[in-house]
Design a protein around this motif. Structure first.
Motif, PDB file in Angstrom:
ATOM      1  N   SER A 246     -36.655  18.056 -41.518  1.00  0.00           N
ATOM      2  CA  SER A 246     -37.238  17.014 -40.692  1.00  0.00           C
ATOM      3  C   SER A 246     -36.134  16.382 -39.860  1.00  0.00           C
ATOM      4  O   SER A 246     -35.013  16.221 -40.325  1.00  0.00           O
ATOM      5  CB  SER A 246     -37.874  15.933 -41.567  1.00  0.00           C
ATOM      6  OG  SER A 246     -38.912  16.485 -42.343  1.00  0.00           O
TER       7      SER A 246
ATOM      8  N   SER B 118     -41.000  11.870 -36.429  1.00  0.00           N
ATOM      9  CA  SER B 118     -40.329  12.970 -37.115  1.00  0.00           C
ATOM     10  C   SER B 118     -40.719  14.291 -36.460  1.00  0.00           C
ATOM     11  O   SER B 118     -41.876  14.494 -36.086  1.00  0.00           O
ATOM     12  CB  SER B 118     -40.717  12.984 -38.597  1.00  0.00           C
ATOM     13  OG  SER B 118     -40.015  14.023 -39.254  1.00  0.00           O
ATOM     14  N   TRP B 119     -39.727  15.152 -36.320  1.00  0.00           N
ATOM     15  CA  TRP B 119     -39.933  16.448 -35.681  1.00  0.00           C
ATOM     16  C   TRP B 119     -39.488  17.557 -36.629  1.00  0.00           C
ATOM     17  O   TRP B 119     -38.570  17.367 -37.426  1.00  0.00           O
ATOM     18  CB  TRP B 119     -39.083  16.566 -34.414  1.00  0.00           C
ATOM     19  CG  TRP B 119     -39.317  15.503 -33.395  1.00  0.00           C
ATOM     20  CD1 TRP B 119     -38.774  14.245 -33.390  1.00  0.00           C
ATOM     21  CD2 TRP B 119     -40.155  15.568 -32.239  1.00  0.00           C
ATOM     22  NE1 TRP B 119     -39.226  13.545 -32.300  1.00  0.00           N
ATOM     23  CE2 TRP B 119     -40.070  14.337 -31.575  1.00  0.00           C
ATOM     24  CE3 TRP B 119     -40.967  16.582 -31.712  1.00  0.00           C
ATOM     25  CZ2 TRP B 119     -40.775  14.071 -30.404  1.00  0.00           C
ATOM     26  CZ3 TRP B 119     -41.660  16.318 -30.534  1.00  0.00           C
ATOM     27  CH2 TRP B 119     -41.561  15.071 -29.895  1.00  0.00           C
ATOM     28  N   VAL B 120     -40.100  18.706 -36.482  1.00  0.00           N
ATOM     29  CA  VAL B 120     -39.580  19.922 -37.116  1.00  0.00           C
ATOM     30  C   VAL B 120     -39.632  21.041 -36.082  1.00  0.00           C
ATOM     31  O   VAL B 120     -40.453  21.010 -35.171  1.00  0.00           O
ATOM     32  CB  VAL B 120     -40.407  20.373 -38.348  1.00  0.00           C
ATOM     33  CG1 VAL B 120     -40.115  19.510 -39.557  1.00  0.00           C
ATOM     34  CG2 VAL B 120     -41.884  20.386 -38.048  1.00  0.00           C
TER      35      VAL B 120
ATOM     36  N   ASP C  64     -40.638  24.666 -34.930  1.00  0.00           N
ATOM     37  CA  ASP C  64     -41.577  25.712 -35.343  1.00  0.00           C
ATOM     38  C   ASP C  64     -40.866  27.073 -35.294  1.00  0.00           C
ATOM     39  O   ASP C  64     -39.668  27.147 -35.033  1.00  0.00           O
ATOM     40  CB  ASP C  64     -42.858  25.667 -34.496  1.00  0.00           C
ATOM     41  CG  ASP C  64     -42.609  26.005 -33.031  1.00  0.00           C
ATOM     42  OD1 ASP C  64     -41.539  26.586 -32.721  1.00  0.00           O
ATOM     43  OD2 ASP C  64     -43.473  25.695 -32.200  1.00  0.00           O
TER      44      ASP C  64
ATOM     45  N   GLN D 232     -41.863  20.221 -32.982  1.00  0.00           N
ATOM     46  CA  GLN D 232     -43.255  19.787 -33.160  1.00  0.00           C
ATOM     47  C   GLN D 232     -43.245  18.475 -33.941  1.00  0.00           C
ATOM     48  O   GLN D 232     -42.482  18.327 -34.892  1.00  0.00           O
ATOM     49  CB  GLN D 232     -44.056  20.833 -33.966  1.00  0.00           C
ATOM     50  CG  GLN D 232     -44.078  22.217 -33.357  1.00  0.00           C
ATOM     51  CD  GLN D 232     -44.911  22.305 -32.085  1.00  0.00           C
ATOM     52  OE1 GLN D 232     -45.716  21.414 -31.793  1.00  0.00           O
ATOM     53  NE2 GLN D 232     -44.712  23.365 -31.322  1.00  0.00           N
TER      54      GLN D 232
ATOM     55  N   GLU E  95     -44.092  15.919 -36.644  1.00  0.00           N
ATOM     56  CA  GLU E  95     -44.479  16.068 -38.049  1.00  0.00           C
ATOM     57  C   GLU E  95     -45.137  14.762 -38.499  1.00  0.00           C
ATOM     58  O   GLU E  95     -44.597  13.689 -38.257  1.00  0.00           O
ATOM     59  CB  GLU E  95     -43.203  16.324 -38.863  1.00  0.00           C
ATOM     60  CG  GLU E  95     -43.417  16.398 -40.353  1.00  0.00           C
ATOM     61  CD  GLU E  95     -42.108  16.705 -41.069  1.00  0.00           C
ATOM     62  OE1 GLU E  95     -42.062  17.723 -41.761  1.00  0.00           O
ATOM     63  OE2 GLU E  95     -41.134  15.927 -40.935  1.00  0.00           O
TER      64      GLU E  95
END
Ligand SMILES: [Zn+2]
Length: 157
Positions: A116, A132-134, A136, A142, A144
């Motif tokens: 994250s 929060s981003w993750v 892909d 993307q 989160e």
């Protein structure tokens, strides 16, 4: 996956970002994965080691726009987490006077294994949006989902 943390964690990230303003703050998220939840259990504050001209990524940007977590700092957090039966599950940093959207630099330097990446926007010293981003599978960031849960233990203050 959902990133699960407490209001205290959110407040601490915001406070860290406000204290570091106009520079970026940074830190690590320690926790565990439970089913579809990534549970943050502790924050690990890291000193922003970005120094202009002293590191191989330096490109004229300053600590207002960059953060760097030294490998030693990462290892210390990792070792501590392991002693607690936890792992490093993500990072956080602030964007002084910028929206909480990953920069191209963030994307290229994101930890590649599903970490994250939380970003809090700090506008003129006051924290704002926190996302929060993750990455892909195509390495695109993307959003989160963040889920607030009630604290495990009574705060000591
Ligand atoms: Zn960033």
């Amino acid at each position: 996956m959902v990133l699960s943390l407490t209001q205290d964690h959110l407040d601490d990230i915001r406070k860290h970002g406000e204290a570091a303003f106009p520079y970026e703050c940074c830190g690590l998220l320690l926790g565990q994965i439970q089913g579809e939840q990534k549970q943050v259990l502790e924050l690990w504050q890291v000193e922003n080691s970005w120094e202009e001209g002293e590191n191989p990524f330096a490109d004229g940007e300053s600590r207002n726009r960059r953060f760097l977590i030294e490998p030693q700092a990462f290892k210390a957090a990792h070792d501590y987490a392991q002693q607690q039966g936890l792992g490093v599950i993500g990072t956080y940093h602030s964007h002084p006077n910028h929206p909480p959207v990953p920069s191209e630099f963030d994307r290229q330097h994101a930890f590649p294994w599903g970490f994250s990446c939380m970003i809090v926007s700090v506008q003129e010293g006051l924290s704002g949006d926190l996302i929060s981003w993750v990455l892909d599978e195509q390495d695109h960031p993307q959003v989160e989902p963040i889920q607030l849960r009630s604290p495990e233990r009574v705060a000591s203050h």
